[in-house]
Design an enzyme around this catalytic site. Structure first.
Site, mmCIF file in Angstrom:
data_model
loop_
_atom_site.group_PDB
_atom_site.id
_atom_site.type_symbol
_atom_site.label_atom_id
_atom_site.label_comp_id
_atom_site.label_asym_id
_atom_site.label_seq_id
_atom_site.Cartn_x
_atom_site.Cartn_y
_atom_site.Cartn_z
ATOM 1 C CG HIS A 28 -5.847 1.827 6.574
ATOM 2 N ND1 HIS A 28 -5.872 0.587 5.874
ATOM 3 C CD2 HIS A 28 -6.963 1.931 7.048
ATOM 4 C CE1 HIS A 28 -7.177 -0.184 6.428
ATOM 5 N NE2 HIS A 28 -7.597 0.615 6.914
ATOM 6 N NE ARG A 78 -2.123 0.700 3.769
ATOM 7 C CZ ARG A 78 -1.545 1.528 4.714
ATOM 8 N NH1 ARG A 78 -1.237 2.786 4.584
ATOM 9 N NH2 ARG A 78 -1.146 0.876 5.887
ATOM 10 C CE1 TYR A 121 1.542 2.410 8.457
ATOM 11 C CE2 TYR A 121 0.231 4.000 9.626
ATOM 12 C CZ TYR A 121 0.383 3.303 8.518
ATOM 13 O OH TYR A 121 -0.545 3.365 7.572
#
Length: 386
Positions: A278, A274, A287
């Site tokens: 998200h 990805r 992160y």
């Protein structure tokens, strides 16, 4: 009944093995089991895959921008996952039925859905946005993993209708359901696996392992490759390069053919990444690091197919320019369409609850309409509003 397998062709007994037919440099590779399944993909078919990936990315990028501009409440980007979606989508037959999650914009495109119809639910003007039966493409499921159960139920219905294993291509059907690596941690997915295996249902579980379930890496969720989970349920599984549209086409085609023939369920783990957030409410910089993103950017599915088409002489600059122009036209139409969307009457939420009229739903609809009418503005005798 076909004897259940533990793996699909190409994996042997090693769940780490990953099927790849087109590498990041655009070079074609043969495969003893899956190579023949892409032998019929001529230059026109490859150009069609490239076009669909470019249009998907253009649409997705525009929808993300529209959310940033306040035109959409939320958006789930599929940036970087076009190879998995377009490759598998091209393997579907017209009679097959798709149960997506909320990120399968590319699959929607391959099913012939006007991708603009994906926008109303994210703008908050509709609860669905399209007729699932028009393209055999179910409404998006925002609840993580729940739709896998719906897919298995639908597949069991197909089975009971006698539309599996007849040998008639105009009759036999299969179901494919898409979800991410994060969904595999949901109990719904395990329950779907149990029912699918027990009933030998004609369903393909297509996992897009994009490495991040919001902020939790796949390695934290599972100590084994996700494809290794299937055999524990008696479901044959395969791991594929999710940024390789040809390999995704081949493994999906094999799994669907097996399902239509009565061979039962299969699990595909498409290893992709990805590249975006998200959803637009997420900040991936909190992160993961840029080095990881750069590593995967070099494996981009669009770039690798373009390299192949160019090096093989199957597409020229004029073709690529035409595709880019089509993408530009699409995005302009998406902007105009999105800004024109307005909410319909609230009582629409009672429509299509059941396939046929239901007296209880009709009664509740009337009660709600009367309740809502009590809040309408009315004009006083002096001409003002109260």
């Amino acid at each position: 009944m076909t004897e259940p397998l533990t793996t699909l062709p190409g994996t042997g007994s090693d769940p780490e093995v990953m099927v790849q037919l087109l590498d990041p440099e655009g070079r074609r590779h043969d495969h003893p089991e899956y190579g023949t399944l892409v032998a019929d993909l001529d230059a026109e078919a490859l150009r069609a895959m490239y076009r669909d990936m470019v249009l998907t990315r253009a649409f997705d990028t525009q929808a993300t921008a529209l959310q940033r501009q306040g035109e959409l409440g939320l958006w789930a980007p599929c940036l970087g996952q076009e190879g998995a979606q377009i490759g598998s989508g091209h393997a579907l037959a017209e009679r097959d039925f798709v149960f997506p999650s909320y990120r399968e914009h590319g699959v929607a495109l391959t099913r012939g859905l006007d991708v603009r119809e994906l926008l109303p639910v994210f703008r908050g003007t509709r609860h669905g946005g399209w007729d699932p039966h028009a393209h055999n493409f179910q409404l998006y499921s925002i609840v993580i993993g729940s739709h896998a159960l719906h897919a298995v139920g639908y597949a069991m219905g197909i089975q009971r209708d006698g539309n599996v294993g007849t040998g008639d291509p105009d009759r036999d059907r299969a179901v494919v359901t898409y979800f991410g690596d994060g969904a595999t941690s949901q109990g719904d997915i395990s329950e779907a696996f149990v029912f699918a295996a027990s009933a030998n249902a004609p369903v393909v579980f297509f996992v897009q392992n994009n490495h991040w379930a919001i902020s939790v890496p796949t390695a934290t969720q599972s100590r084994v490759p996700l494809a290794a989970r299937g055999p524990g349920f008696g479901i044959p599984s395969v791991r594929v390069d999710g940024n390789d549209p040809l390999a995704c086409f081949a493994v999906t085609k094999a799994a669907l053919e097996r399902a239509r023939a009565g061979g039962g369920p299969s699990l595909i783990e498409a290893v992709t990444y990805r590249m975006g957030a998200h959803t637009t409410s997420d900040d991936p910089t909190r992160y993961r690091d840029r080095a990881e993103e750069d590593l995967w950017r070099a494996k981009d599915p669009i770039d690798r197919l373009r390299l192949h088409l160019t090096d093989s002489g199957e597409a020229d600059d004029a073709y690529f320019a035409d595709v880019d122009a089509e993408a530009e036209t699409l995005t302009a139409g998406v902007r105009e369409y999105c800004r024109s969307l307005e909410a319909g009457p609230t009582v629409e939420i009672f429509d299509n609850v059941y396939s046929a009229p239901h007296p209880l739903v009709a009664s509740e609809r009337d009660e709600y309409a009367a309740y809502e009418a009590g809040f309408e503005d009315s004009t006083s005798a002096e001409g003002g509003q109260r």
